[in-house]
Design an enzyme around this catalytic site. Structure first.
Site, PDB file in Angstrom:
ATOM      1  N   ARG A 239       0.791  -1.550  -0.086  1.00 55.12           N
ATOM      2  CA  ARG A 239      -0.348  -0.148  -0.150  1.00 55.12           C
ATOM      3  C   ARG A 239       0.922   1.262   0.352  1.00 55.12           C
ATOM      4  NH1 ARG A 239      -3.499  -2.685  -1.569  1.00 55.12           N
ATOM      5  NH2 ARG A 239      -5.100  -3.682  -0.465  1.00 55.12           N
ATOM      6  N   GLU A 268      -3.919   7.628  -4.506  1.00 54.60           N
ATOM      7  CA  GLU A 268      -3.566   7.168  -6.176  1.00 54.60           C
ATOM      8  C   GLU A 268      -4.220   7.815  -7.072  1.00 54.60           C
ATOM      9  OE1 GLU A 268      -3.692   2.855  -5.552  1.00 54.60           O
ATOM     10  OE2 GLU A 268      -1.717   2.833  -4.993  1.00 54.60           O
ATOM     11  N   HIS A 287      -0.651   0.243  -9.608  1.00 56.91           N
ATOM     12  CA  HIS A 287      -1.271  -0.456  -8.630  1.00 56.91           C
ATOM     13  C   HIS A 287      -1.989  -2.094  -9.541  1.00 56.91           C
ATOM     14  CE1 HIS A 287      -3.339  -0.772  -4.853  1.00 56.91           C
ATOM     15  NE2 HIS A 287      -3.129  -2.364  -5.394  1.00 56.91           N
TER      16      HIS A 287
END
Ligand code: GLV
Length: 329
Positions: A239, A268, A287
């Site tokens: 993360r 993000e 991601h």
């Protein structure tokens, strides 16, 4: 009897949608972008279940707004830091997630990042495309050796362990740090449980595989980067907020470490003016560690099964808070 109502906050594989349709009336959010908070709150009123993503904030306010009939929250991800698990448990709502099915794809990808960052794949690709590759030169595009190096794994869970297994093909020495020593796994693979300080000081590669919680938030900041070797490479497929990004920027810019490979960022997407984007020793991708056809299909199906089981009052296949998942029929 009318079917239960569910909200699915993004398109998933069609067979998963079809399976849910058998038992529930679906409100499917088909936009590419997530619903705004207001829309999410508005759409959740009266639902019996939700299939959600890591971009949806599912907190107590959301649950209360949905109403007391809300029976299940099914997240399509292994990480669930977007969900207030305590609030769900307090309301007796089981929360499903998708571990295991994405372990191999994610570990493969973390290793891909490691190799790509170590061996300057992106700068090399760019030079081959933009005309800046003029000649073979003994001192150009020098990276870090992978074979025989030392890999430090932070977080020895399912994905961390698979990352360790992959490194054996390159004869890497494995160090790991985890709050829990995993002697069970040490029987399967030669690896040393060390302190975080030792791991940072000794590793050539540091690969992060912890979940995000208050103790892991900004676990990597100036102090940690300064402890690392100047030739070291840090990989994050966990993360984004585990790394303090401005500290990483300083470390990369000042050559305190050699390179970074990030699948995840904070926030993000990473803003297009973020200083990290100006560095060619920082590889960043959006991601996508679990993004293979087979893995995302398996995640869709598992999330659908968890949702359906929760609606039918059965145990979820994979539940974050099994203490509330005792079955009612
Ligand atoms: C993705 O990051 C996941 O948690 O599955």
């Amino acid at each position: 009897m009318s079917k239960p109502k569910v909200l699915i906050t993004r398109n998933i594989f069609p067979e998963a949608i079809e399976a849910i349709k058998e038992v529930a009336e679906i409100d499917l959010w088909t936009d590419e972008m997530p619903p705004t908070r207001e829309v999410l709150i508005e759409k959740s009123k009266g639902i019996d279940g939700i299939l959600c993503l890591l971009t949806d904030k599912i907190d107590g306010e959301f649950m209360d707004n949905a109403g007391p009939q809300l029976k299940v929250i099914s997240q399509i991800a292994v990480g669930y830091n977007n969900i207030d698990i305590g609030a769900a448990t307090k309301r007796n709502i089981p929360v499903g997630y998708t571990p295991d099915v994405l372990t191999h794809a994610t570990a493969d990808f973390a290793f891909t990042l490691l190799m790509s960052a170590a061996r300057l794949i992106i700068p090399g690709h760019t030079a081959a495309h933009d005309g800046s590759w003029k000649t073979w030169h003994p001192l150009h595009f020098l990276g870090q050796d992978i074979y025989g190096s030392k890999l430090g794994i932070v977080g020895m869970g399912r994905i961390g362990f698979e990352m360790a297994k992959r490194s054996t093909g390159f004869d890497m020495d494995i160090l790991y740090y985890d709050v829990d020593r995993r002697e069970d796994l040490e029987k399967e693979l030669e690896m040393a449980h060390v302190s975080m300080d030792e791991l940072l000081k000794d590793s050539d590669f540091v690969s992060i595989h912890v979940d995000l919680n208050p103790t892991t938030t900004h676990m990597f900041s100036d102090k940690q980067f300064k402890q690392m070797k100047s030739s070291s490479v840090v990989i994050n497929a966990a993360r984004g907020p585990v790394i303090d990004h401005m500290a990483l920027y300083r470390a990369l810019k000042n050559k305190e470490i050699a390179a970074a490979g990030l699948d995840v960022t904070e926030p993000e997407p990473i803003p297009d003016n973020h200083p990290l984007l100006s560095l060619d020793n920082c590889l960043i991708v959006p991601h996508i560690a679990s993004a293979t056809f087979a893995t995302r299909r398996a995640m869709s199906n598992l999330a659908a099964t968890n949702l359906i089981n929760g609606l039918l009052g059965k145990s979820l296949s994979t539940c974050v808070n099994p203490e509330v998942d005792i079955k009612k029929i």
